[in-house]
Scaffold this active site. Structure first.
Site, PDB file in Angstrom:
ATOM      1  CE  LYS A  51       4.763   7.427  -0.773  1.00 57.59           C
ATOM      2  NZ  LYS A  51       3.842   7.495   0.365  1.00 57.59           N
TER       3      LYS A  51
ATOM      4  CB  SER B 168      -6.111   4.397   2.238  1.00 57.15           C
ATOM      5  OG  SER B 168      -5.889   5.743   2.000  1.00 57.15           O
TER       6      SER B 168
ATOM      7  CE  LYS C 133       2.648   6.805   7.639  1.00 57.37           C
ATOM      8  NZ  LYS C 133       2.167   8.081   7.096  1.00 57.37           N
TER       9      LYS C 133
ATOM     10  CE  LYS D 104      -4.053   1.963   0.518  1.00 59.62           C
ATOM     11  NZ  LYS D 104      -3.807   2.653  -0.740  1.00 59.62           N
TER      12      LYS D 104
END
Ligand code: NAD
Length: 428
Positions: A107, A362, A95, A71
């Site tokens: 990313k 999200s 995270k 993610k």
């Protein structure tokens, strides 16, 4: 001697190495986790408005997916480097892990400057990006989201192209979409509210009534506006915010000792989080230099603008009343400043825990898309509060038990969970 250029990936690896050592991870786990699992570099040819074809460079880095699909956002930036994308992908792994959502870290980026591109050209980049990577991303592999200079519109173009390639509807493939086309209610508030949920818990543990506190905020954009709003609703007094002034090309602090009126201030704030100086002055704000937010008489500091703001130089200026700093921004505190904060006994809620409300929401968006059933806003925010509170309590519990700094405790929990997942899967 010239300063070495800052390398975010080197910093991310150094942080990892230090915690890996404290956790006693074996060599194979260290080798696995200090580098991305996979990375893709590709060309994106786009027909420009003038008829020529320009080739853009695109990336996707998948750091680790032991706990679930990767993610992370897609950034459009002219100075994008693969090392920045690698670092950000690794930080996403930690995270997602620290707040215990079943996702890994990824990313993406494209080297481009949207300021110099028409919307049609940006659409071409989005569609070209996903055409190159469509086999390696998806709801069960890797779920992108907006980031620097990308928005809900970019996500919808990417989703549309992905659906054309795969022949079906896959709204759970990407998040940050507008409400009504697969987006979640509560996403706009999520990061700022998350910052205040964890602050509320820290104050409760310290036995401090939030109503008796004063807080200074840096920034007045998406994160800070909602953090100020909820903090005020809880009865706290926000004494200042700061922002960047586009015209003067410098930042200012807007201070009001008796407390900011958030709705009135929002009326004189532009969409980039810049406040109109003349109108603010007329409304009774004292306009101070950009750095002044850190010196204000406050109990709480909330840097929520950008990285590298609390430094070896600025940290000694922190007011003696400050007891807590909640990092709304990513990487606002330098290693030198961390030492000052530790010595002064200021309690830190580190960035990748404090600002995880965004990725949490999200994740909720993805869950709702996969169910094709959307929750009311109160339900989204209630779930967000419960998960953020739980994550905070686990980190503060470990910090107390081991008598360690909150940042170290957060890293330990995050890295340990990922390392255990890799071990259980038999990867190491
Ligand atoms: P934003 O662009 O909406 O707002 C940024 C604010 O900071 C604006 O008010 C701007 O004027 C101000 N600013 C910029 N430079 C400044 C300076 N030198 N001094 C003082 N103020 C300055 O950004 P945002 O979405 O609120 O994000 C803020 C930070 O939080 C960033 O570090 C971002 O990476 C991080 N973050 C954001 C989210 C999210 O969901 N928005 C999630 C996680 C982390």
């Amino acid at each position: 001697m010239a300063n070495k250029p800052f390398n975010a990936f080197k910093l991310a690896q150094d942080q990892f190495d230090s915690v890996a050592e404290q956790l006693g991870l074996d060599q194979a786990t260290k080798d696995l986790l200090r580098n991305p699992d996979r990375e893709y570099h590709f060309n994106i040819p786009v027909r420009m408005d003038d008829g020529t074809v320009k080739v853009f460079k695109g990336f996707r880095v998948q750091h680790n997916d032991a706990r679930g699909p990767c993610k992370g956002g897609i950034r459009f930036h002219p100075q994008e480097t693969v090392d920045t994308v690698r670092a950000l992908a690794m930080w996403m792994t930690w995270k997602c892990s620290v707040v215990d959502i079943p996702l890994g870290g990824g990313k993406g980026g494209v080297i481009c400057d949207p300021h110099n591109l028409s919307m049609r050209e940006q659409e071409g980049i989005c569609r070209g990006w996903v055409r190159q990577i469509a086999r390696n991303v998806g709801p069960v592999q890797d779920v992108p989201a907006p980031d620097v200079m990308t928005s809900g519109q970019h996500m919808v173009w990417i989703m549309d192209e992905y659906e054309k390639i795969h022949g079906g509807k896959f709204p759970g493939f990407i998040t940050g979409k507008p409400v009504g086309i697969g987006g979640s209610l509560g996403r706009t508030e999520a990061t700022g509210y998350g910052v205040i949920y964890v602050l509320r818990e820290a104050l409760r543990e310290m036995g401090i009534d939030i109503k008796s506190t004063r807080a200074a905020f840096q920034g007045f954009g998406n994160v800070s506006q909602y953090a100020v709003k909820l903090y005020k609703e809880y009865g706290g007094t926000p004494v200042c915010v700061s922002c960047w002034d586009q015209e003067d090309q410098k930042s200012y602090t807007f201070s009001k000792k008796q407390g900011i009126d958030i709705d009135a201030l929002l009326n004189i704030t532009d969409r980039f989080g810049g406040i109109d100086k003349k109108q603010a002055q007329a409304a009774g704000y004292e306009i101070l230099p950009g750095d002044a937010w850190i010196e204000q008489e406050a109990d709480i500091l909330i840097p929520a603008a950008l990285e590298n703001q609390v430094t070896g130089e600025t940290a000694p200026k922190i007011h003696k009343n400050v007891k807590i700093m909640v990092e709304g921004a990513n990487g606002p505190t330098t290693i030198e400043a961390d030492k000052v904060l530790k010595e002064r006994g200021i309690f830190i809620i580190p960035d990748f825990l404090a600002n995880a409300g965004g990725v949490m929401c999200s994740y909720f968006e993805q869950v709702q898309c996969n169910m094709n059933y959307f929750w009311p806003k109160d339900e989204v925010l209630g779930k967000l509060d419960a998960k953020m509170t739980d994550a905070y309590l686990k980190v503060s519990g470990l910090a107390r038990k081991k008598k360690i700094y909150m940042r170290d405790a957060a890293y330990m929990i995050a890295i340990q969970r990922v390392a255990e997942s890799c071990k259980m899967r038999g990867w190491v």
